[in-house]
Design a protein around this motif. Structure first.
Motif, PDB file in Angstrom:
ATOM      1  N   GLY A   1       8.316   6.951  18.541  1.00 11.79           N
ATOM      2  CA  GLY A   1       9.271   5.665  18.455  1.00 11.79           C
ATOM      3  C   GLY A   1       9.008   4.611  19.580  1.00 11.79           C
ATOM      4  N   VAL A   2       7.625   4.512  20.139  1.00  7.89           N
ATOM      5  CA  VAL A   2       7.311   3.511  20.964  1.00  7.89           C
ATOM      6  C   VAL A   2       6.407   2.340  20.636  1.00  7.89           C
ATOM      7  N   ILE A   3       5.926   2.738  19.312  1.00  6.64           N
ATOM      8  CA  ILE A   3       5.374   1.452  18.359  1.00  6.64           C
ATOM      9  C   ILE A   3       6.125   1.421  17.326  1.00  6.64           C
ATOM     10  N   ALA A   4       5.804   0.329  16.403  1.00  2.00           N
ATOM     11  CA  ALA A   4       6.316   0.357  15.161  1.00  2.00           C
ATOM     12  C   ALA A   4       5.231  -0.557  14.243  1.00  2.00           C
ATOM     13  N   ARG A   5       5.058  -0.262  13.143  1.00  2.00           N
ATOM     14  CA  ARG A   5       4.282  -0.915  12.122  1.00  2.00           C
ATOM     15  C   ARG A   5       4.866  -1.673  11.221  1.00  2.00           C
ATOM     16  N   THR A   6       4.007  -2.971  10.968  1.00  2.00           N
ATOM     17  CA  THR A   6       4.507  -3.815  10.176  1.00  2.00           C
ATOM     18  C   THR A   6       3.519  -4.135   9.289  1.00  2.00           C
ATOM     19  N   PRO A   7       3.400  -4.527   7.738  1.00  2.20           N
ATOM     20  CA  PRO A   7       2.349  -5.055   6.990  1.00  2.20           C
ATOM     21  C   PRO A   7       1.677  -6.295   7.441  1.00  2.20           C
ATOM     22  N   ASP A   8       0.318  -5.985   7.670  1.00  2.00           N
ATOM     23  CA  ASP A   8      -0.384  -7.197   8.099  1.00  2.00           C
ATOM     24  C   ASP A   8      -0.367  -8.145   7.122  1.00  2.00           C
ATOM     25  N   PRO A   9       0.297  -9.628   7.300  1.00  2.00           N
ATOM     26  CA  PRO A   9       0.384 -10.476   6.361  1.00  2.00           C
ATOM     27  C   PRO A   9      -1.015 -11.088   5.876  1.00  2.00           C
ATOM     28  N   GLN A  10      -2.008 -10.821   6.660  1.00  2.12           N
ATOM     29  CA  GLN A  10      -3.648 -11.441   6.453  1.00  2.12           C
ATOM     30  C   GLN A  10      -4.175 -10.398   5.518  1.00  2.12           C
ATOM     31  N   ASP A  11      -3.798  -8.990   5.487  1.00  2.00           N
ATOM     32  CA  ASP A  11      -4.452  -7.977   4.961  1.00  2.00           C
ATOM     33  C   ASP A  11      -3.344  -6.901   4.489  1.00  2.00           C
ATOM     34  N   ARG A  12      -3.125  -6.946   3.261  1.00  2.00           N
ATOM     35  CA  ARG A  12      -2.093  -6.013   2.803  1.00  2.00           C
ATOM     36  C   ARG A  12      -2.356  -4.398   2.602  1.00  2.00           C
ATOM     37  N   ARG A  13      -3.829  -4.134   2.808  1.00  2.00           N
ATOM     38  CA  ARG A  13      -4.292  -3.118   2.999  1.00  2.00           C
ATOM     39  C   ARG A  13      -4.148  -2.417   4.477  1.00  2.00           C
ATOM     40  N   SER A  14      -3.624  -3.389   5.495  1.00  2.00           N
ATOM     41  CA  SER A  14      -3.707  -2.770   6.817  1.00  2.00           C
ATOM     42  C   SER A  14      -2.319  -3.103   7.295  1.00  2.00           C
ATOM     43  N   SER A  15      -2.123  -2.645   8.688  1.00  2.00           N
ATOM     44  CA  SER A  15      -0.881  -2.962   9.436  1.00  2.00           C
ATOM     45  C   SER A  15      -0.953  -3.285  10.523  1.00  2.00           C
ATOM     46  N   LEU A  16       0.034  -4.111  11.088  1.00  2.00           N
ATOM     47  CA  LEU A  16       0.075  -4.328  12.403  1.00  2.00           C
ATOM     48  C   LEU A  16       0.782  -3.498  13.357  1.00  2.00           C
ATOM     49  N   VAL A  17       0.605  -3.086  14.547  1.00  2.00           N
ATOM     50  CA  VAL A  17       1.322  -2.322  15.352  1.00  2.00           C
ATOM     51  C   VAL A  17       1.862  -3.099  16.512  1.00  2.00           C
TER      52      VAL A  17
END
Length: 141
Positions: free
Chosen positions: A76-92
């Motif tokens: 619970g110390v990081i969260a992922r969100t979809p990468d708006p530049q690359d839908r295959r990846s995520s941002l943490v």
């Protein structure tokens, strides 16, 4: 220890820096392993990041970064969100709990060093302050 050659000074500094880093990790506590702490600190400092960006910054392989991030996310110390530049990846990014944990770890380490520094006289503290500035400049990229 007085060193007379550059290689001797380099060896002495390396040993002192490694021992200091080890002791600071010990003082921080056992909430996270050193690799998890390093990854969380990088995400906290530079995030949001893609897993590939984290791997590059930490100089680890992408699959290792993926495993580290999965563990941090489960804690619970990081969260992922979809990468708006690359839908295959995520941002943490660090969560509030992750930021709080990082601050707590840093506070413990700083308190440890502050206690040791208080035992030194003003001249010794000034020398260490100057040494810190020199090391910071020397290691700047």
């Amino acid at each position: 220890m007085r060193t007379t050659s550059t290689p001797e000074l380099a060896g002495h500094l390396r040993l002192v820096i490694v021992r200091t880093a080890r002791r600071l990790r010990q003082e921080a506590g056992v909430e996270l392993s050193p690799s998890l702490t390093a990854a969380l600190a990088t995400v906290g400092r530079h995030g949001p990041l893609t897993p590939s960006e984290l791997a590059a910054r930490e100089r680890i392989q992408r699959p290792t970064a993926t495993r580290v991030l999965a563990r941090l996310e489960a804690m619970g110390v990081i969260a992922r969100t979809p990468d708006p530049q690359d839908r295959r990846s995520s941002l943490v990014a660090a969560t509030d709990a992750g930021t709080e944990l990082l601050n707590e770890l840093r506070t413990r380490k700083t308190a440890f060093l502050a206690k040791r520094l208080e035992a030194l006289d003003a001249d010794e503290r000034a020398v260490l302050g100057r040494a810190a500035d020199i090391l910071e400049g020397m290691l700047a990229e």
